[in-house]
Design a protein around this motif. Structure first.
Motif, PDB file in Angstrom:
ATOM      1  N   SER A  29      12.444  12.536   9.663  1.00 13.14           N
ATOM      2  CA  SER A  29      11.534  11.639  10.376  1.00 13.14           C
ATOM      3  C   SER A  29      11.292  10.394   9.541  1.00 13.14           C
ATOM      4  O   SER A  29      11.508  10.386   8.319  1.00 13.14           O
ATOM      5  CB  SER A  29      10.197  12.339  10.650  1.00 13.14           C
ATOM      6  N   THR A  30      10.835   9.350  10.200  1.00 12.47           N
ATOM      7  CA  THR A  30      10.473   8.112   9.517  1.00 12.47           C
ATOM      8  C   THR A  30       9.063   7.725   9.938  1.00 12.47           C
ATOM      9  O   THR A  30       8.477   8.319  10.844  1.00 12.47           O
ATOM     10  CB  THR A  30      11.483   6.995   9.828  1.00 12.47           C
ATOM     11  N   LEU A  31       8.515   6.720   9.270  1.00 13.29           N
ATOM     12  CA  LEU A  31       7.154   6.272   9.542  1.00 13.29           C
ATOM     13  C   LEU A  31       7.164   5.086  10.487  1.00 13.29           C
ATOM     14  O   LEU A  31       7.865   4.107  10.255  1.00 13.29           O
ATOM     15  CB  LEU A  31       6.477   5.887   8.223  1.00 13.29           C
ATOM     16  N   LYS A  32       6.378   5.185  11.545  1.00 13.71           N
ATOM     17  CA  LYS A  32       6.172   4.064  12.455  1.00 13.71           C
ATOM     18  C   LYS A  32       4.701   3.689  12.376  1.00 13.71           C
ATOM     19  O   LYS A  32       3.822   4.409  12.865  1.00 13.71           O
ATOM     20  CB  LYS A  32       6.553   4.447  13.891  1.00 13.71           C
ATOM     21  N   LEU A  33       4.421   2.564  11.736  1.00 14.92           N
ATOM     22  CA  LEU A  33       3.046   2.122  11.538  1.00 14.92           C
ATOM     23  C   LEU A  33       2.470   1.541  12.823  1.00 14.92           C
ATOM     24  O   LEU A  33       3.214   1.117  13.710  1.00 14.92           O
ATOM     25  CB  LEU A  33       3.006   1.077  10.421  1.00 14.92           C
ATOM     26  N   PRO A  34       1.148   1.493  12.950  1.00 17.18           N
ATOM     27  CA  PRO A  34       0.537   0.871  14.128  1.00 17.18           C
ATOM     28  C   PRO A  34       0.996  -0.582  14.291  1.00 17.18           C
ATOM     29  O   PRO A  34       1.317  -1.256  13.309  1.00 17.18           O
ATOM     30  CB  PRO A  34      -0.964   0.949  13.816  1.00 17.18           C
ATOM     31  N   LYS A  35       1.020  -1.076  15.527  1.00 14.46           N
ATOM     32  CA  LYS A  35       1.492  -2.425  15.809  1.00 14.46           C
ATOM     33  C   LYS A  35       0.690  -3.494  15.075  1.00 14.46           C
ATOM     34  O   LYS A  35       1.204  -4.586  14.806  1.00 14.46           O
ATOM     35  CB  LYS A  35       1.451  -2.686  17.318  1.00 14.46           C
ATOM     36  N   SER A  36      -0.548  -3.192  14.749  1.00 16.61           N
ATOM     37  CA  SER A  36      -1.398  -4.171  14.063  1.00 16.61           C
ATOM     38  C   SER A  36      -1.029  -4.349  12.594  1.00 16.61           C
ATOM     39  O   SER A  36      -1.501  -5.283  11.941  1.00 16.61           O
ATOM     40  CB  SER A  36      -2.864  -3.741  14.161  1.00 16.61           C
ATOM     41  N   VAL A  37      -0.193  -3.469  12.051  1.00 16.08           N
ATOM     42  CA  VAL A  37       0.153  -3.504  10.628  1.00 16.08           C
ATOM     43  C   VAL A  37       1.494  -4.204  10.451  1.00 16.08           C
ATOM     44  O   VAL A  37       2.512  -3.755  10.990  1.00 16.08           O
ATOM     45  CB  VAL A  37       0.217  -2.084  10.035  1.00 16.08           C
ATOM     46  N   ASP A  38       1.504  -5.308   9.703  1.00 12.93           N
ATOM     47  CA  ASP A  38       2.772  -5.996   9.435  1.00 12.93           C
ATOM     48  C   ASP A  38       3.127  -6.036   7.948  1.00 12.93           C
ATOM     49  O   ASP A  38       4.217  -6.447   7.578  1.00 12.93           O
ATOM     50  CB  ASP A  38       2.780  -7.415  10.009  1.00 12.93           C
ATOM     51  N   HIS A  39       2.200  -5.622   7.084  1.00  9.81           N
ATOM     52  CA  HIS A  39       2.449  -5.517   5.651  1.00  9.81           C
ATOM     53  C   HIS A  39       1.759  -4.260   5.114  1.00  9.81           C
ATOM     54  O   HIS A  39       0.747  -3.814   5.666  1.00  9.81           O
ATOM     55  CB  HIS A  39       1.890  -6.721   4.879  1.00  9.81           C
ATOM     56  N   ILE A  40       2.304  -3.732   4.033  1.00  7.93           N
ATOM     57  CA  ILE A  40       1.637  -2.702   3.256  1.00  7.93           C
ATOM     58  C   ILE A  40       1.377  -3.275   1.867  1.00  7.93           C
ATOM     59  O   ILE A  40       2.265  -3.876   1.245  1.00  7.93           O
ATOM     60  CB  ILE A  40       2.488  -1.425   3.147  1.00  7.93           C
ATOM     61  N   TYR A  41       0.155  -3.091   1.378  1.00  4.64           N
ATOM     62  CA  TYR A  41      -0.268  -3.601   0.076  1.00  4.64           C
ATOM     63  C   TYR A  41      -0.498  -2.405  -0.846  1.00  4.64           C
ATOM     64  O   TYR A  41      -1.294  -1.512  -0.516  1.00  4.64           O
ATOM     65  CB  TYR A  41      -1.543  -4.435   0.216  1.00  4.64           C
ATOM     66  N   CYS A  76      -1.809  -2.347 -14.496  1.00  2.00           N
ATOM     67  CA  CYS A  76      -1.675  -2.287 -13.045  1.00  2.00           C
ATOM     68  C   CYS A  76      -0.357  -2.929 -12.631  1.00  2.00           C
ATOM     69  O   CYS A  76       0.134  -3.860 -13.276  1.00  2.00           O
ATOM     70  CB  CYS A  76      -2.859  -2.912 -12.317  1.00  2.00           C
ATOM     71  N   GLU A  77       0.215  -2.408 -11.584  1.00  2.00           N
ATOM     72  CA  GLU A  77       1.435  -2.921 -10.969  1.00  2.00           C
ATOM     73  C   GLU A  77       1.162  -2.946  -9.472  1.00  2.00           C
ATOM     74  O   GLU A  77       0.880  -1.893  -8.881  1.00  2.00           O
ATOM     75  CB  GLU A  77       2.624  -2.016 -11.298  1.00  2.00           C
ATOM     76  N   HIS A  78       1.209  -4.122  -8.868  1.00  2.22           N
ATOM     77  CA  HIS A  78       0.888  -4.174  -7.440  1.00  2.22           C
ATOM     78  C   HIS A  78       1.863  -5.079  -6.708  1.00  2.22           C
ATOM     79  O   HIS A  78       2.472  -5.988  -7.296  1.00  2.22           O
ATOM     80  CB  HIS A  78      -0.562  -4.602  -7.202  1.00  2.22           C
ATOM     81  N   PHE A  79       2.021  -4.823  -5.404  1.00  2.00           N
ATOM     82  CA  PHE A  79       2.985  -5.571  -4.598  1.00  2.00           C
ATOM     83  C   PHE A  79       2.618  -5.450  -3.127  1.00  2.00           C
ATOM     84  O   PHE A  79       1.865  -4.554  -2.724  1.00  2.00           O
ATOM     85  CB  PHE A  79       4.414  -5.058  -4.839  1.00  2.00           C
ATOM     86  N   PHE A  80       3.152  -6.385  -2.342  1.00  2.00           N
ATOM     87  CA  PHE A  80       2.969  -6.290  -0.892  1.00  2.00           C
ATOM     88  C   PHE A  80       4.341  -6.326  -0.235  1.00  2.00           C
ATOM     89  O   PHE A  80       5.252  -7.021  -0.679  1.00  2.00           O
ATOM     90  CB  PHE A  80       2.050  -7.396  -0.360  1.00  2.00           C
TER      91      PHE A  80
END
Length: 356
Positions: A25-37, A128-132
């Motif tokens: 399976s894969t992940l399908k995010l809600p339509k309102s989500v266009d980035h992950i931070y 810390c290591e962060h990305f979007f």
């Protein structure tokens, strides 16, 4: 974002009439989500037997628990192996909105938190290591839906089955942007001429184009004794064999900052869940290792054998999430950290001297 299978600039690598031997399976995010931070934070102690790091650990946990800018999901770990100090405490937090993410980052201030430790700060490192990640450059894969790890905890997510699995090149096919982007190796992906000292320094920097991050997890909490022993005595050892090869050959494999993390429950007790998390020079480096090297072939064949042995009763869940990052989408910060931490040896970083 759905994967485009037709009218692509670059065709799928999926063989004609391919049928996966095991469901995925894969992940399908809600339509309102266009980035992950995504934000990783770690606290390390340079001297065994001291408890100086506990103040920072408490500070970071309280910061994550604050309502203002609270992340969508948080996982907590201890480092067991890899590019860090063993037993360092690590958190990974996820947001789906830029405003909450940036608001939270503004209040983090690693250097200030480190300085406030007073005399205790000498033996403590903080990083810390962060990305979007735009969702068209995000790839996920889950062997089952018994557990929701990482970004799969985003409310409203769906988990459709797919057939882009169990062939070489499947991971690239699962990245939506692969229909028009080859994620070429950047010319600026050069290692520093000399690694910073780390300890006594405040190091900052960001990524070059098409660097990738992977978090690859294993969850066997619900396994009965037979399956648990089969995993721990066989497949887990093959997995660690592959990780050791990556750590021992970082320049060949493009391994920049890979850690093995032991998941913790809310009380801080280790559970039967782990993940490997870190950065790689380029997606092609991961493809080369995964498609050709005996250490990964052993993992792949071992996973197939485990699935065949336990069939529909299998409770071991494996999964991963991958981000392909454009230049500047990831930022790195290390305060008084051991030089083996994260990407310190592998990415050019600005160094400022700390007042000890």
């Amino acid at each position: 974002m759905e994967i485009q299978t037709e009218n692509r600039n670059y065709p799928l690598k999926r063989p004609q009439n391919h049928k996966p031997p095991v469901p995925r399976s894969t992940l399908k995010l809600p339509k309102s989500v266009d980035h992950i931070y995504t934000l990783y934070i770690g606290v390390q102690c340079h001297e065994k037997g001291t408890s100086d790091a506990s103040k920072l650990q408490t500070s970071i946990q309280e910061w994550l628990d604050e309502d203002d800018g609270r992340p969508t999901a948080v996982d907590t770990f201890r480092v067991t192996h890899g590019f860090d100090l063993a037993d360092s405490k690590v958190w990974v937090a996820y947001w789906t909105a830029a405003d909450g993410f940036t608001k939270k980052l503004r209040s983090l201030d690693l250097a200030k938190r480190w300085r406030e430790l007073g005399d205790d700060k000498r033996s403590v490192g903080l990083w810390c290591e962060h990305f979007f990640t735009p969702i068209e450059r995000l790839e996920t894969n889950y062997s089952s839906l018994l557990h929701q790890p990482g970004i799969s905890q985003v409310p409203g997510s769906e988990f459709p089955g797919h057939d882009l699995t169990a062939y070489w090149g499947a991971g690239r096919d699962r990245i939506p942007a692969s229909s028009y982007d080859r994620f070429e190796k950047p010319t600026e992906a050069q290692y520093p001429a000399s690694a910073p000292k780390g300890v006594g320094q405040h190091l900052t920097g960001n990524n070059y184009d098409n660097m990738c991050h992977i978090r690859s997890g294993q969850w066997w909490t619900q396994c009965d004794q037979e399956e648990r022993e089969a995993y721990e005595n066989d497949l887990q050892k093959k997995l660690m064999g592959g990780m050791r090869y990556l750590w021992d050959n970082p320049e060949e494999t493009g391994t920049l900052g890979l850690r093995i993390l032991q998941n913790l429950d809310e009380s801080g007790t280790p559970i039967r869940e782990t993940c490997g998390a870190g950065f790689f020079r380029n997606w092609a480096d991961l493809e080369r290792w995964s498609s050709r090297h005996p250490s990964h072939l052993a993992i792949f064949n071992g996973a197939m054998s485990h699935a065949k042995r336990f069939g529909a009763e299998k409770k071991l869940m494996t999964w991963h999430e991958v981000s392909i990052l454009k230049a500047g989408e990831a930022k790195f910060e290390y305060v008084n950290c051991d030089p083996q931490t994260g990407v310190i040896r592998w990415v050019p970083l600005k160094a400022e001297r700390l007042s000890m």
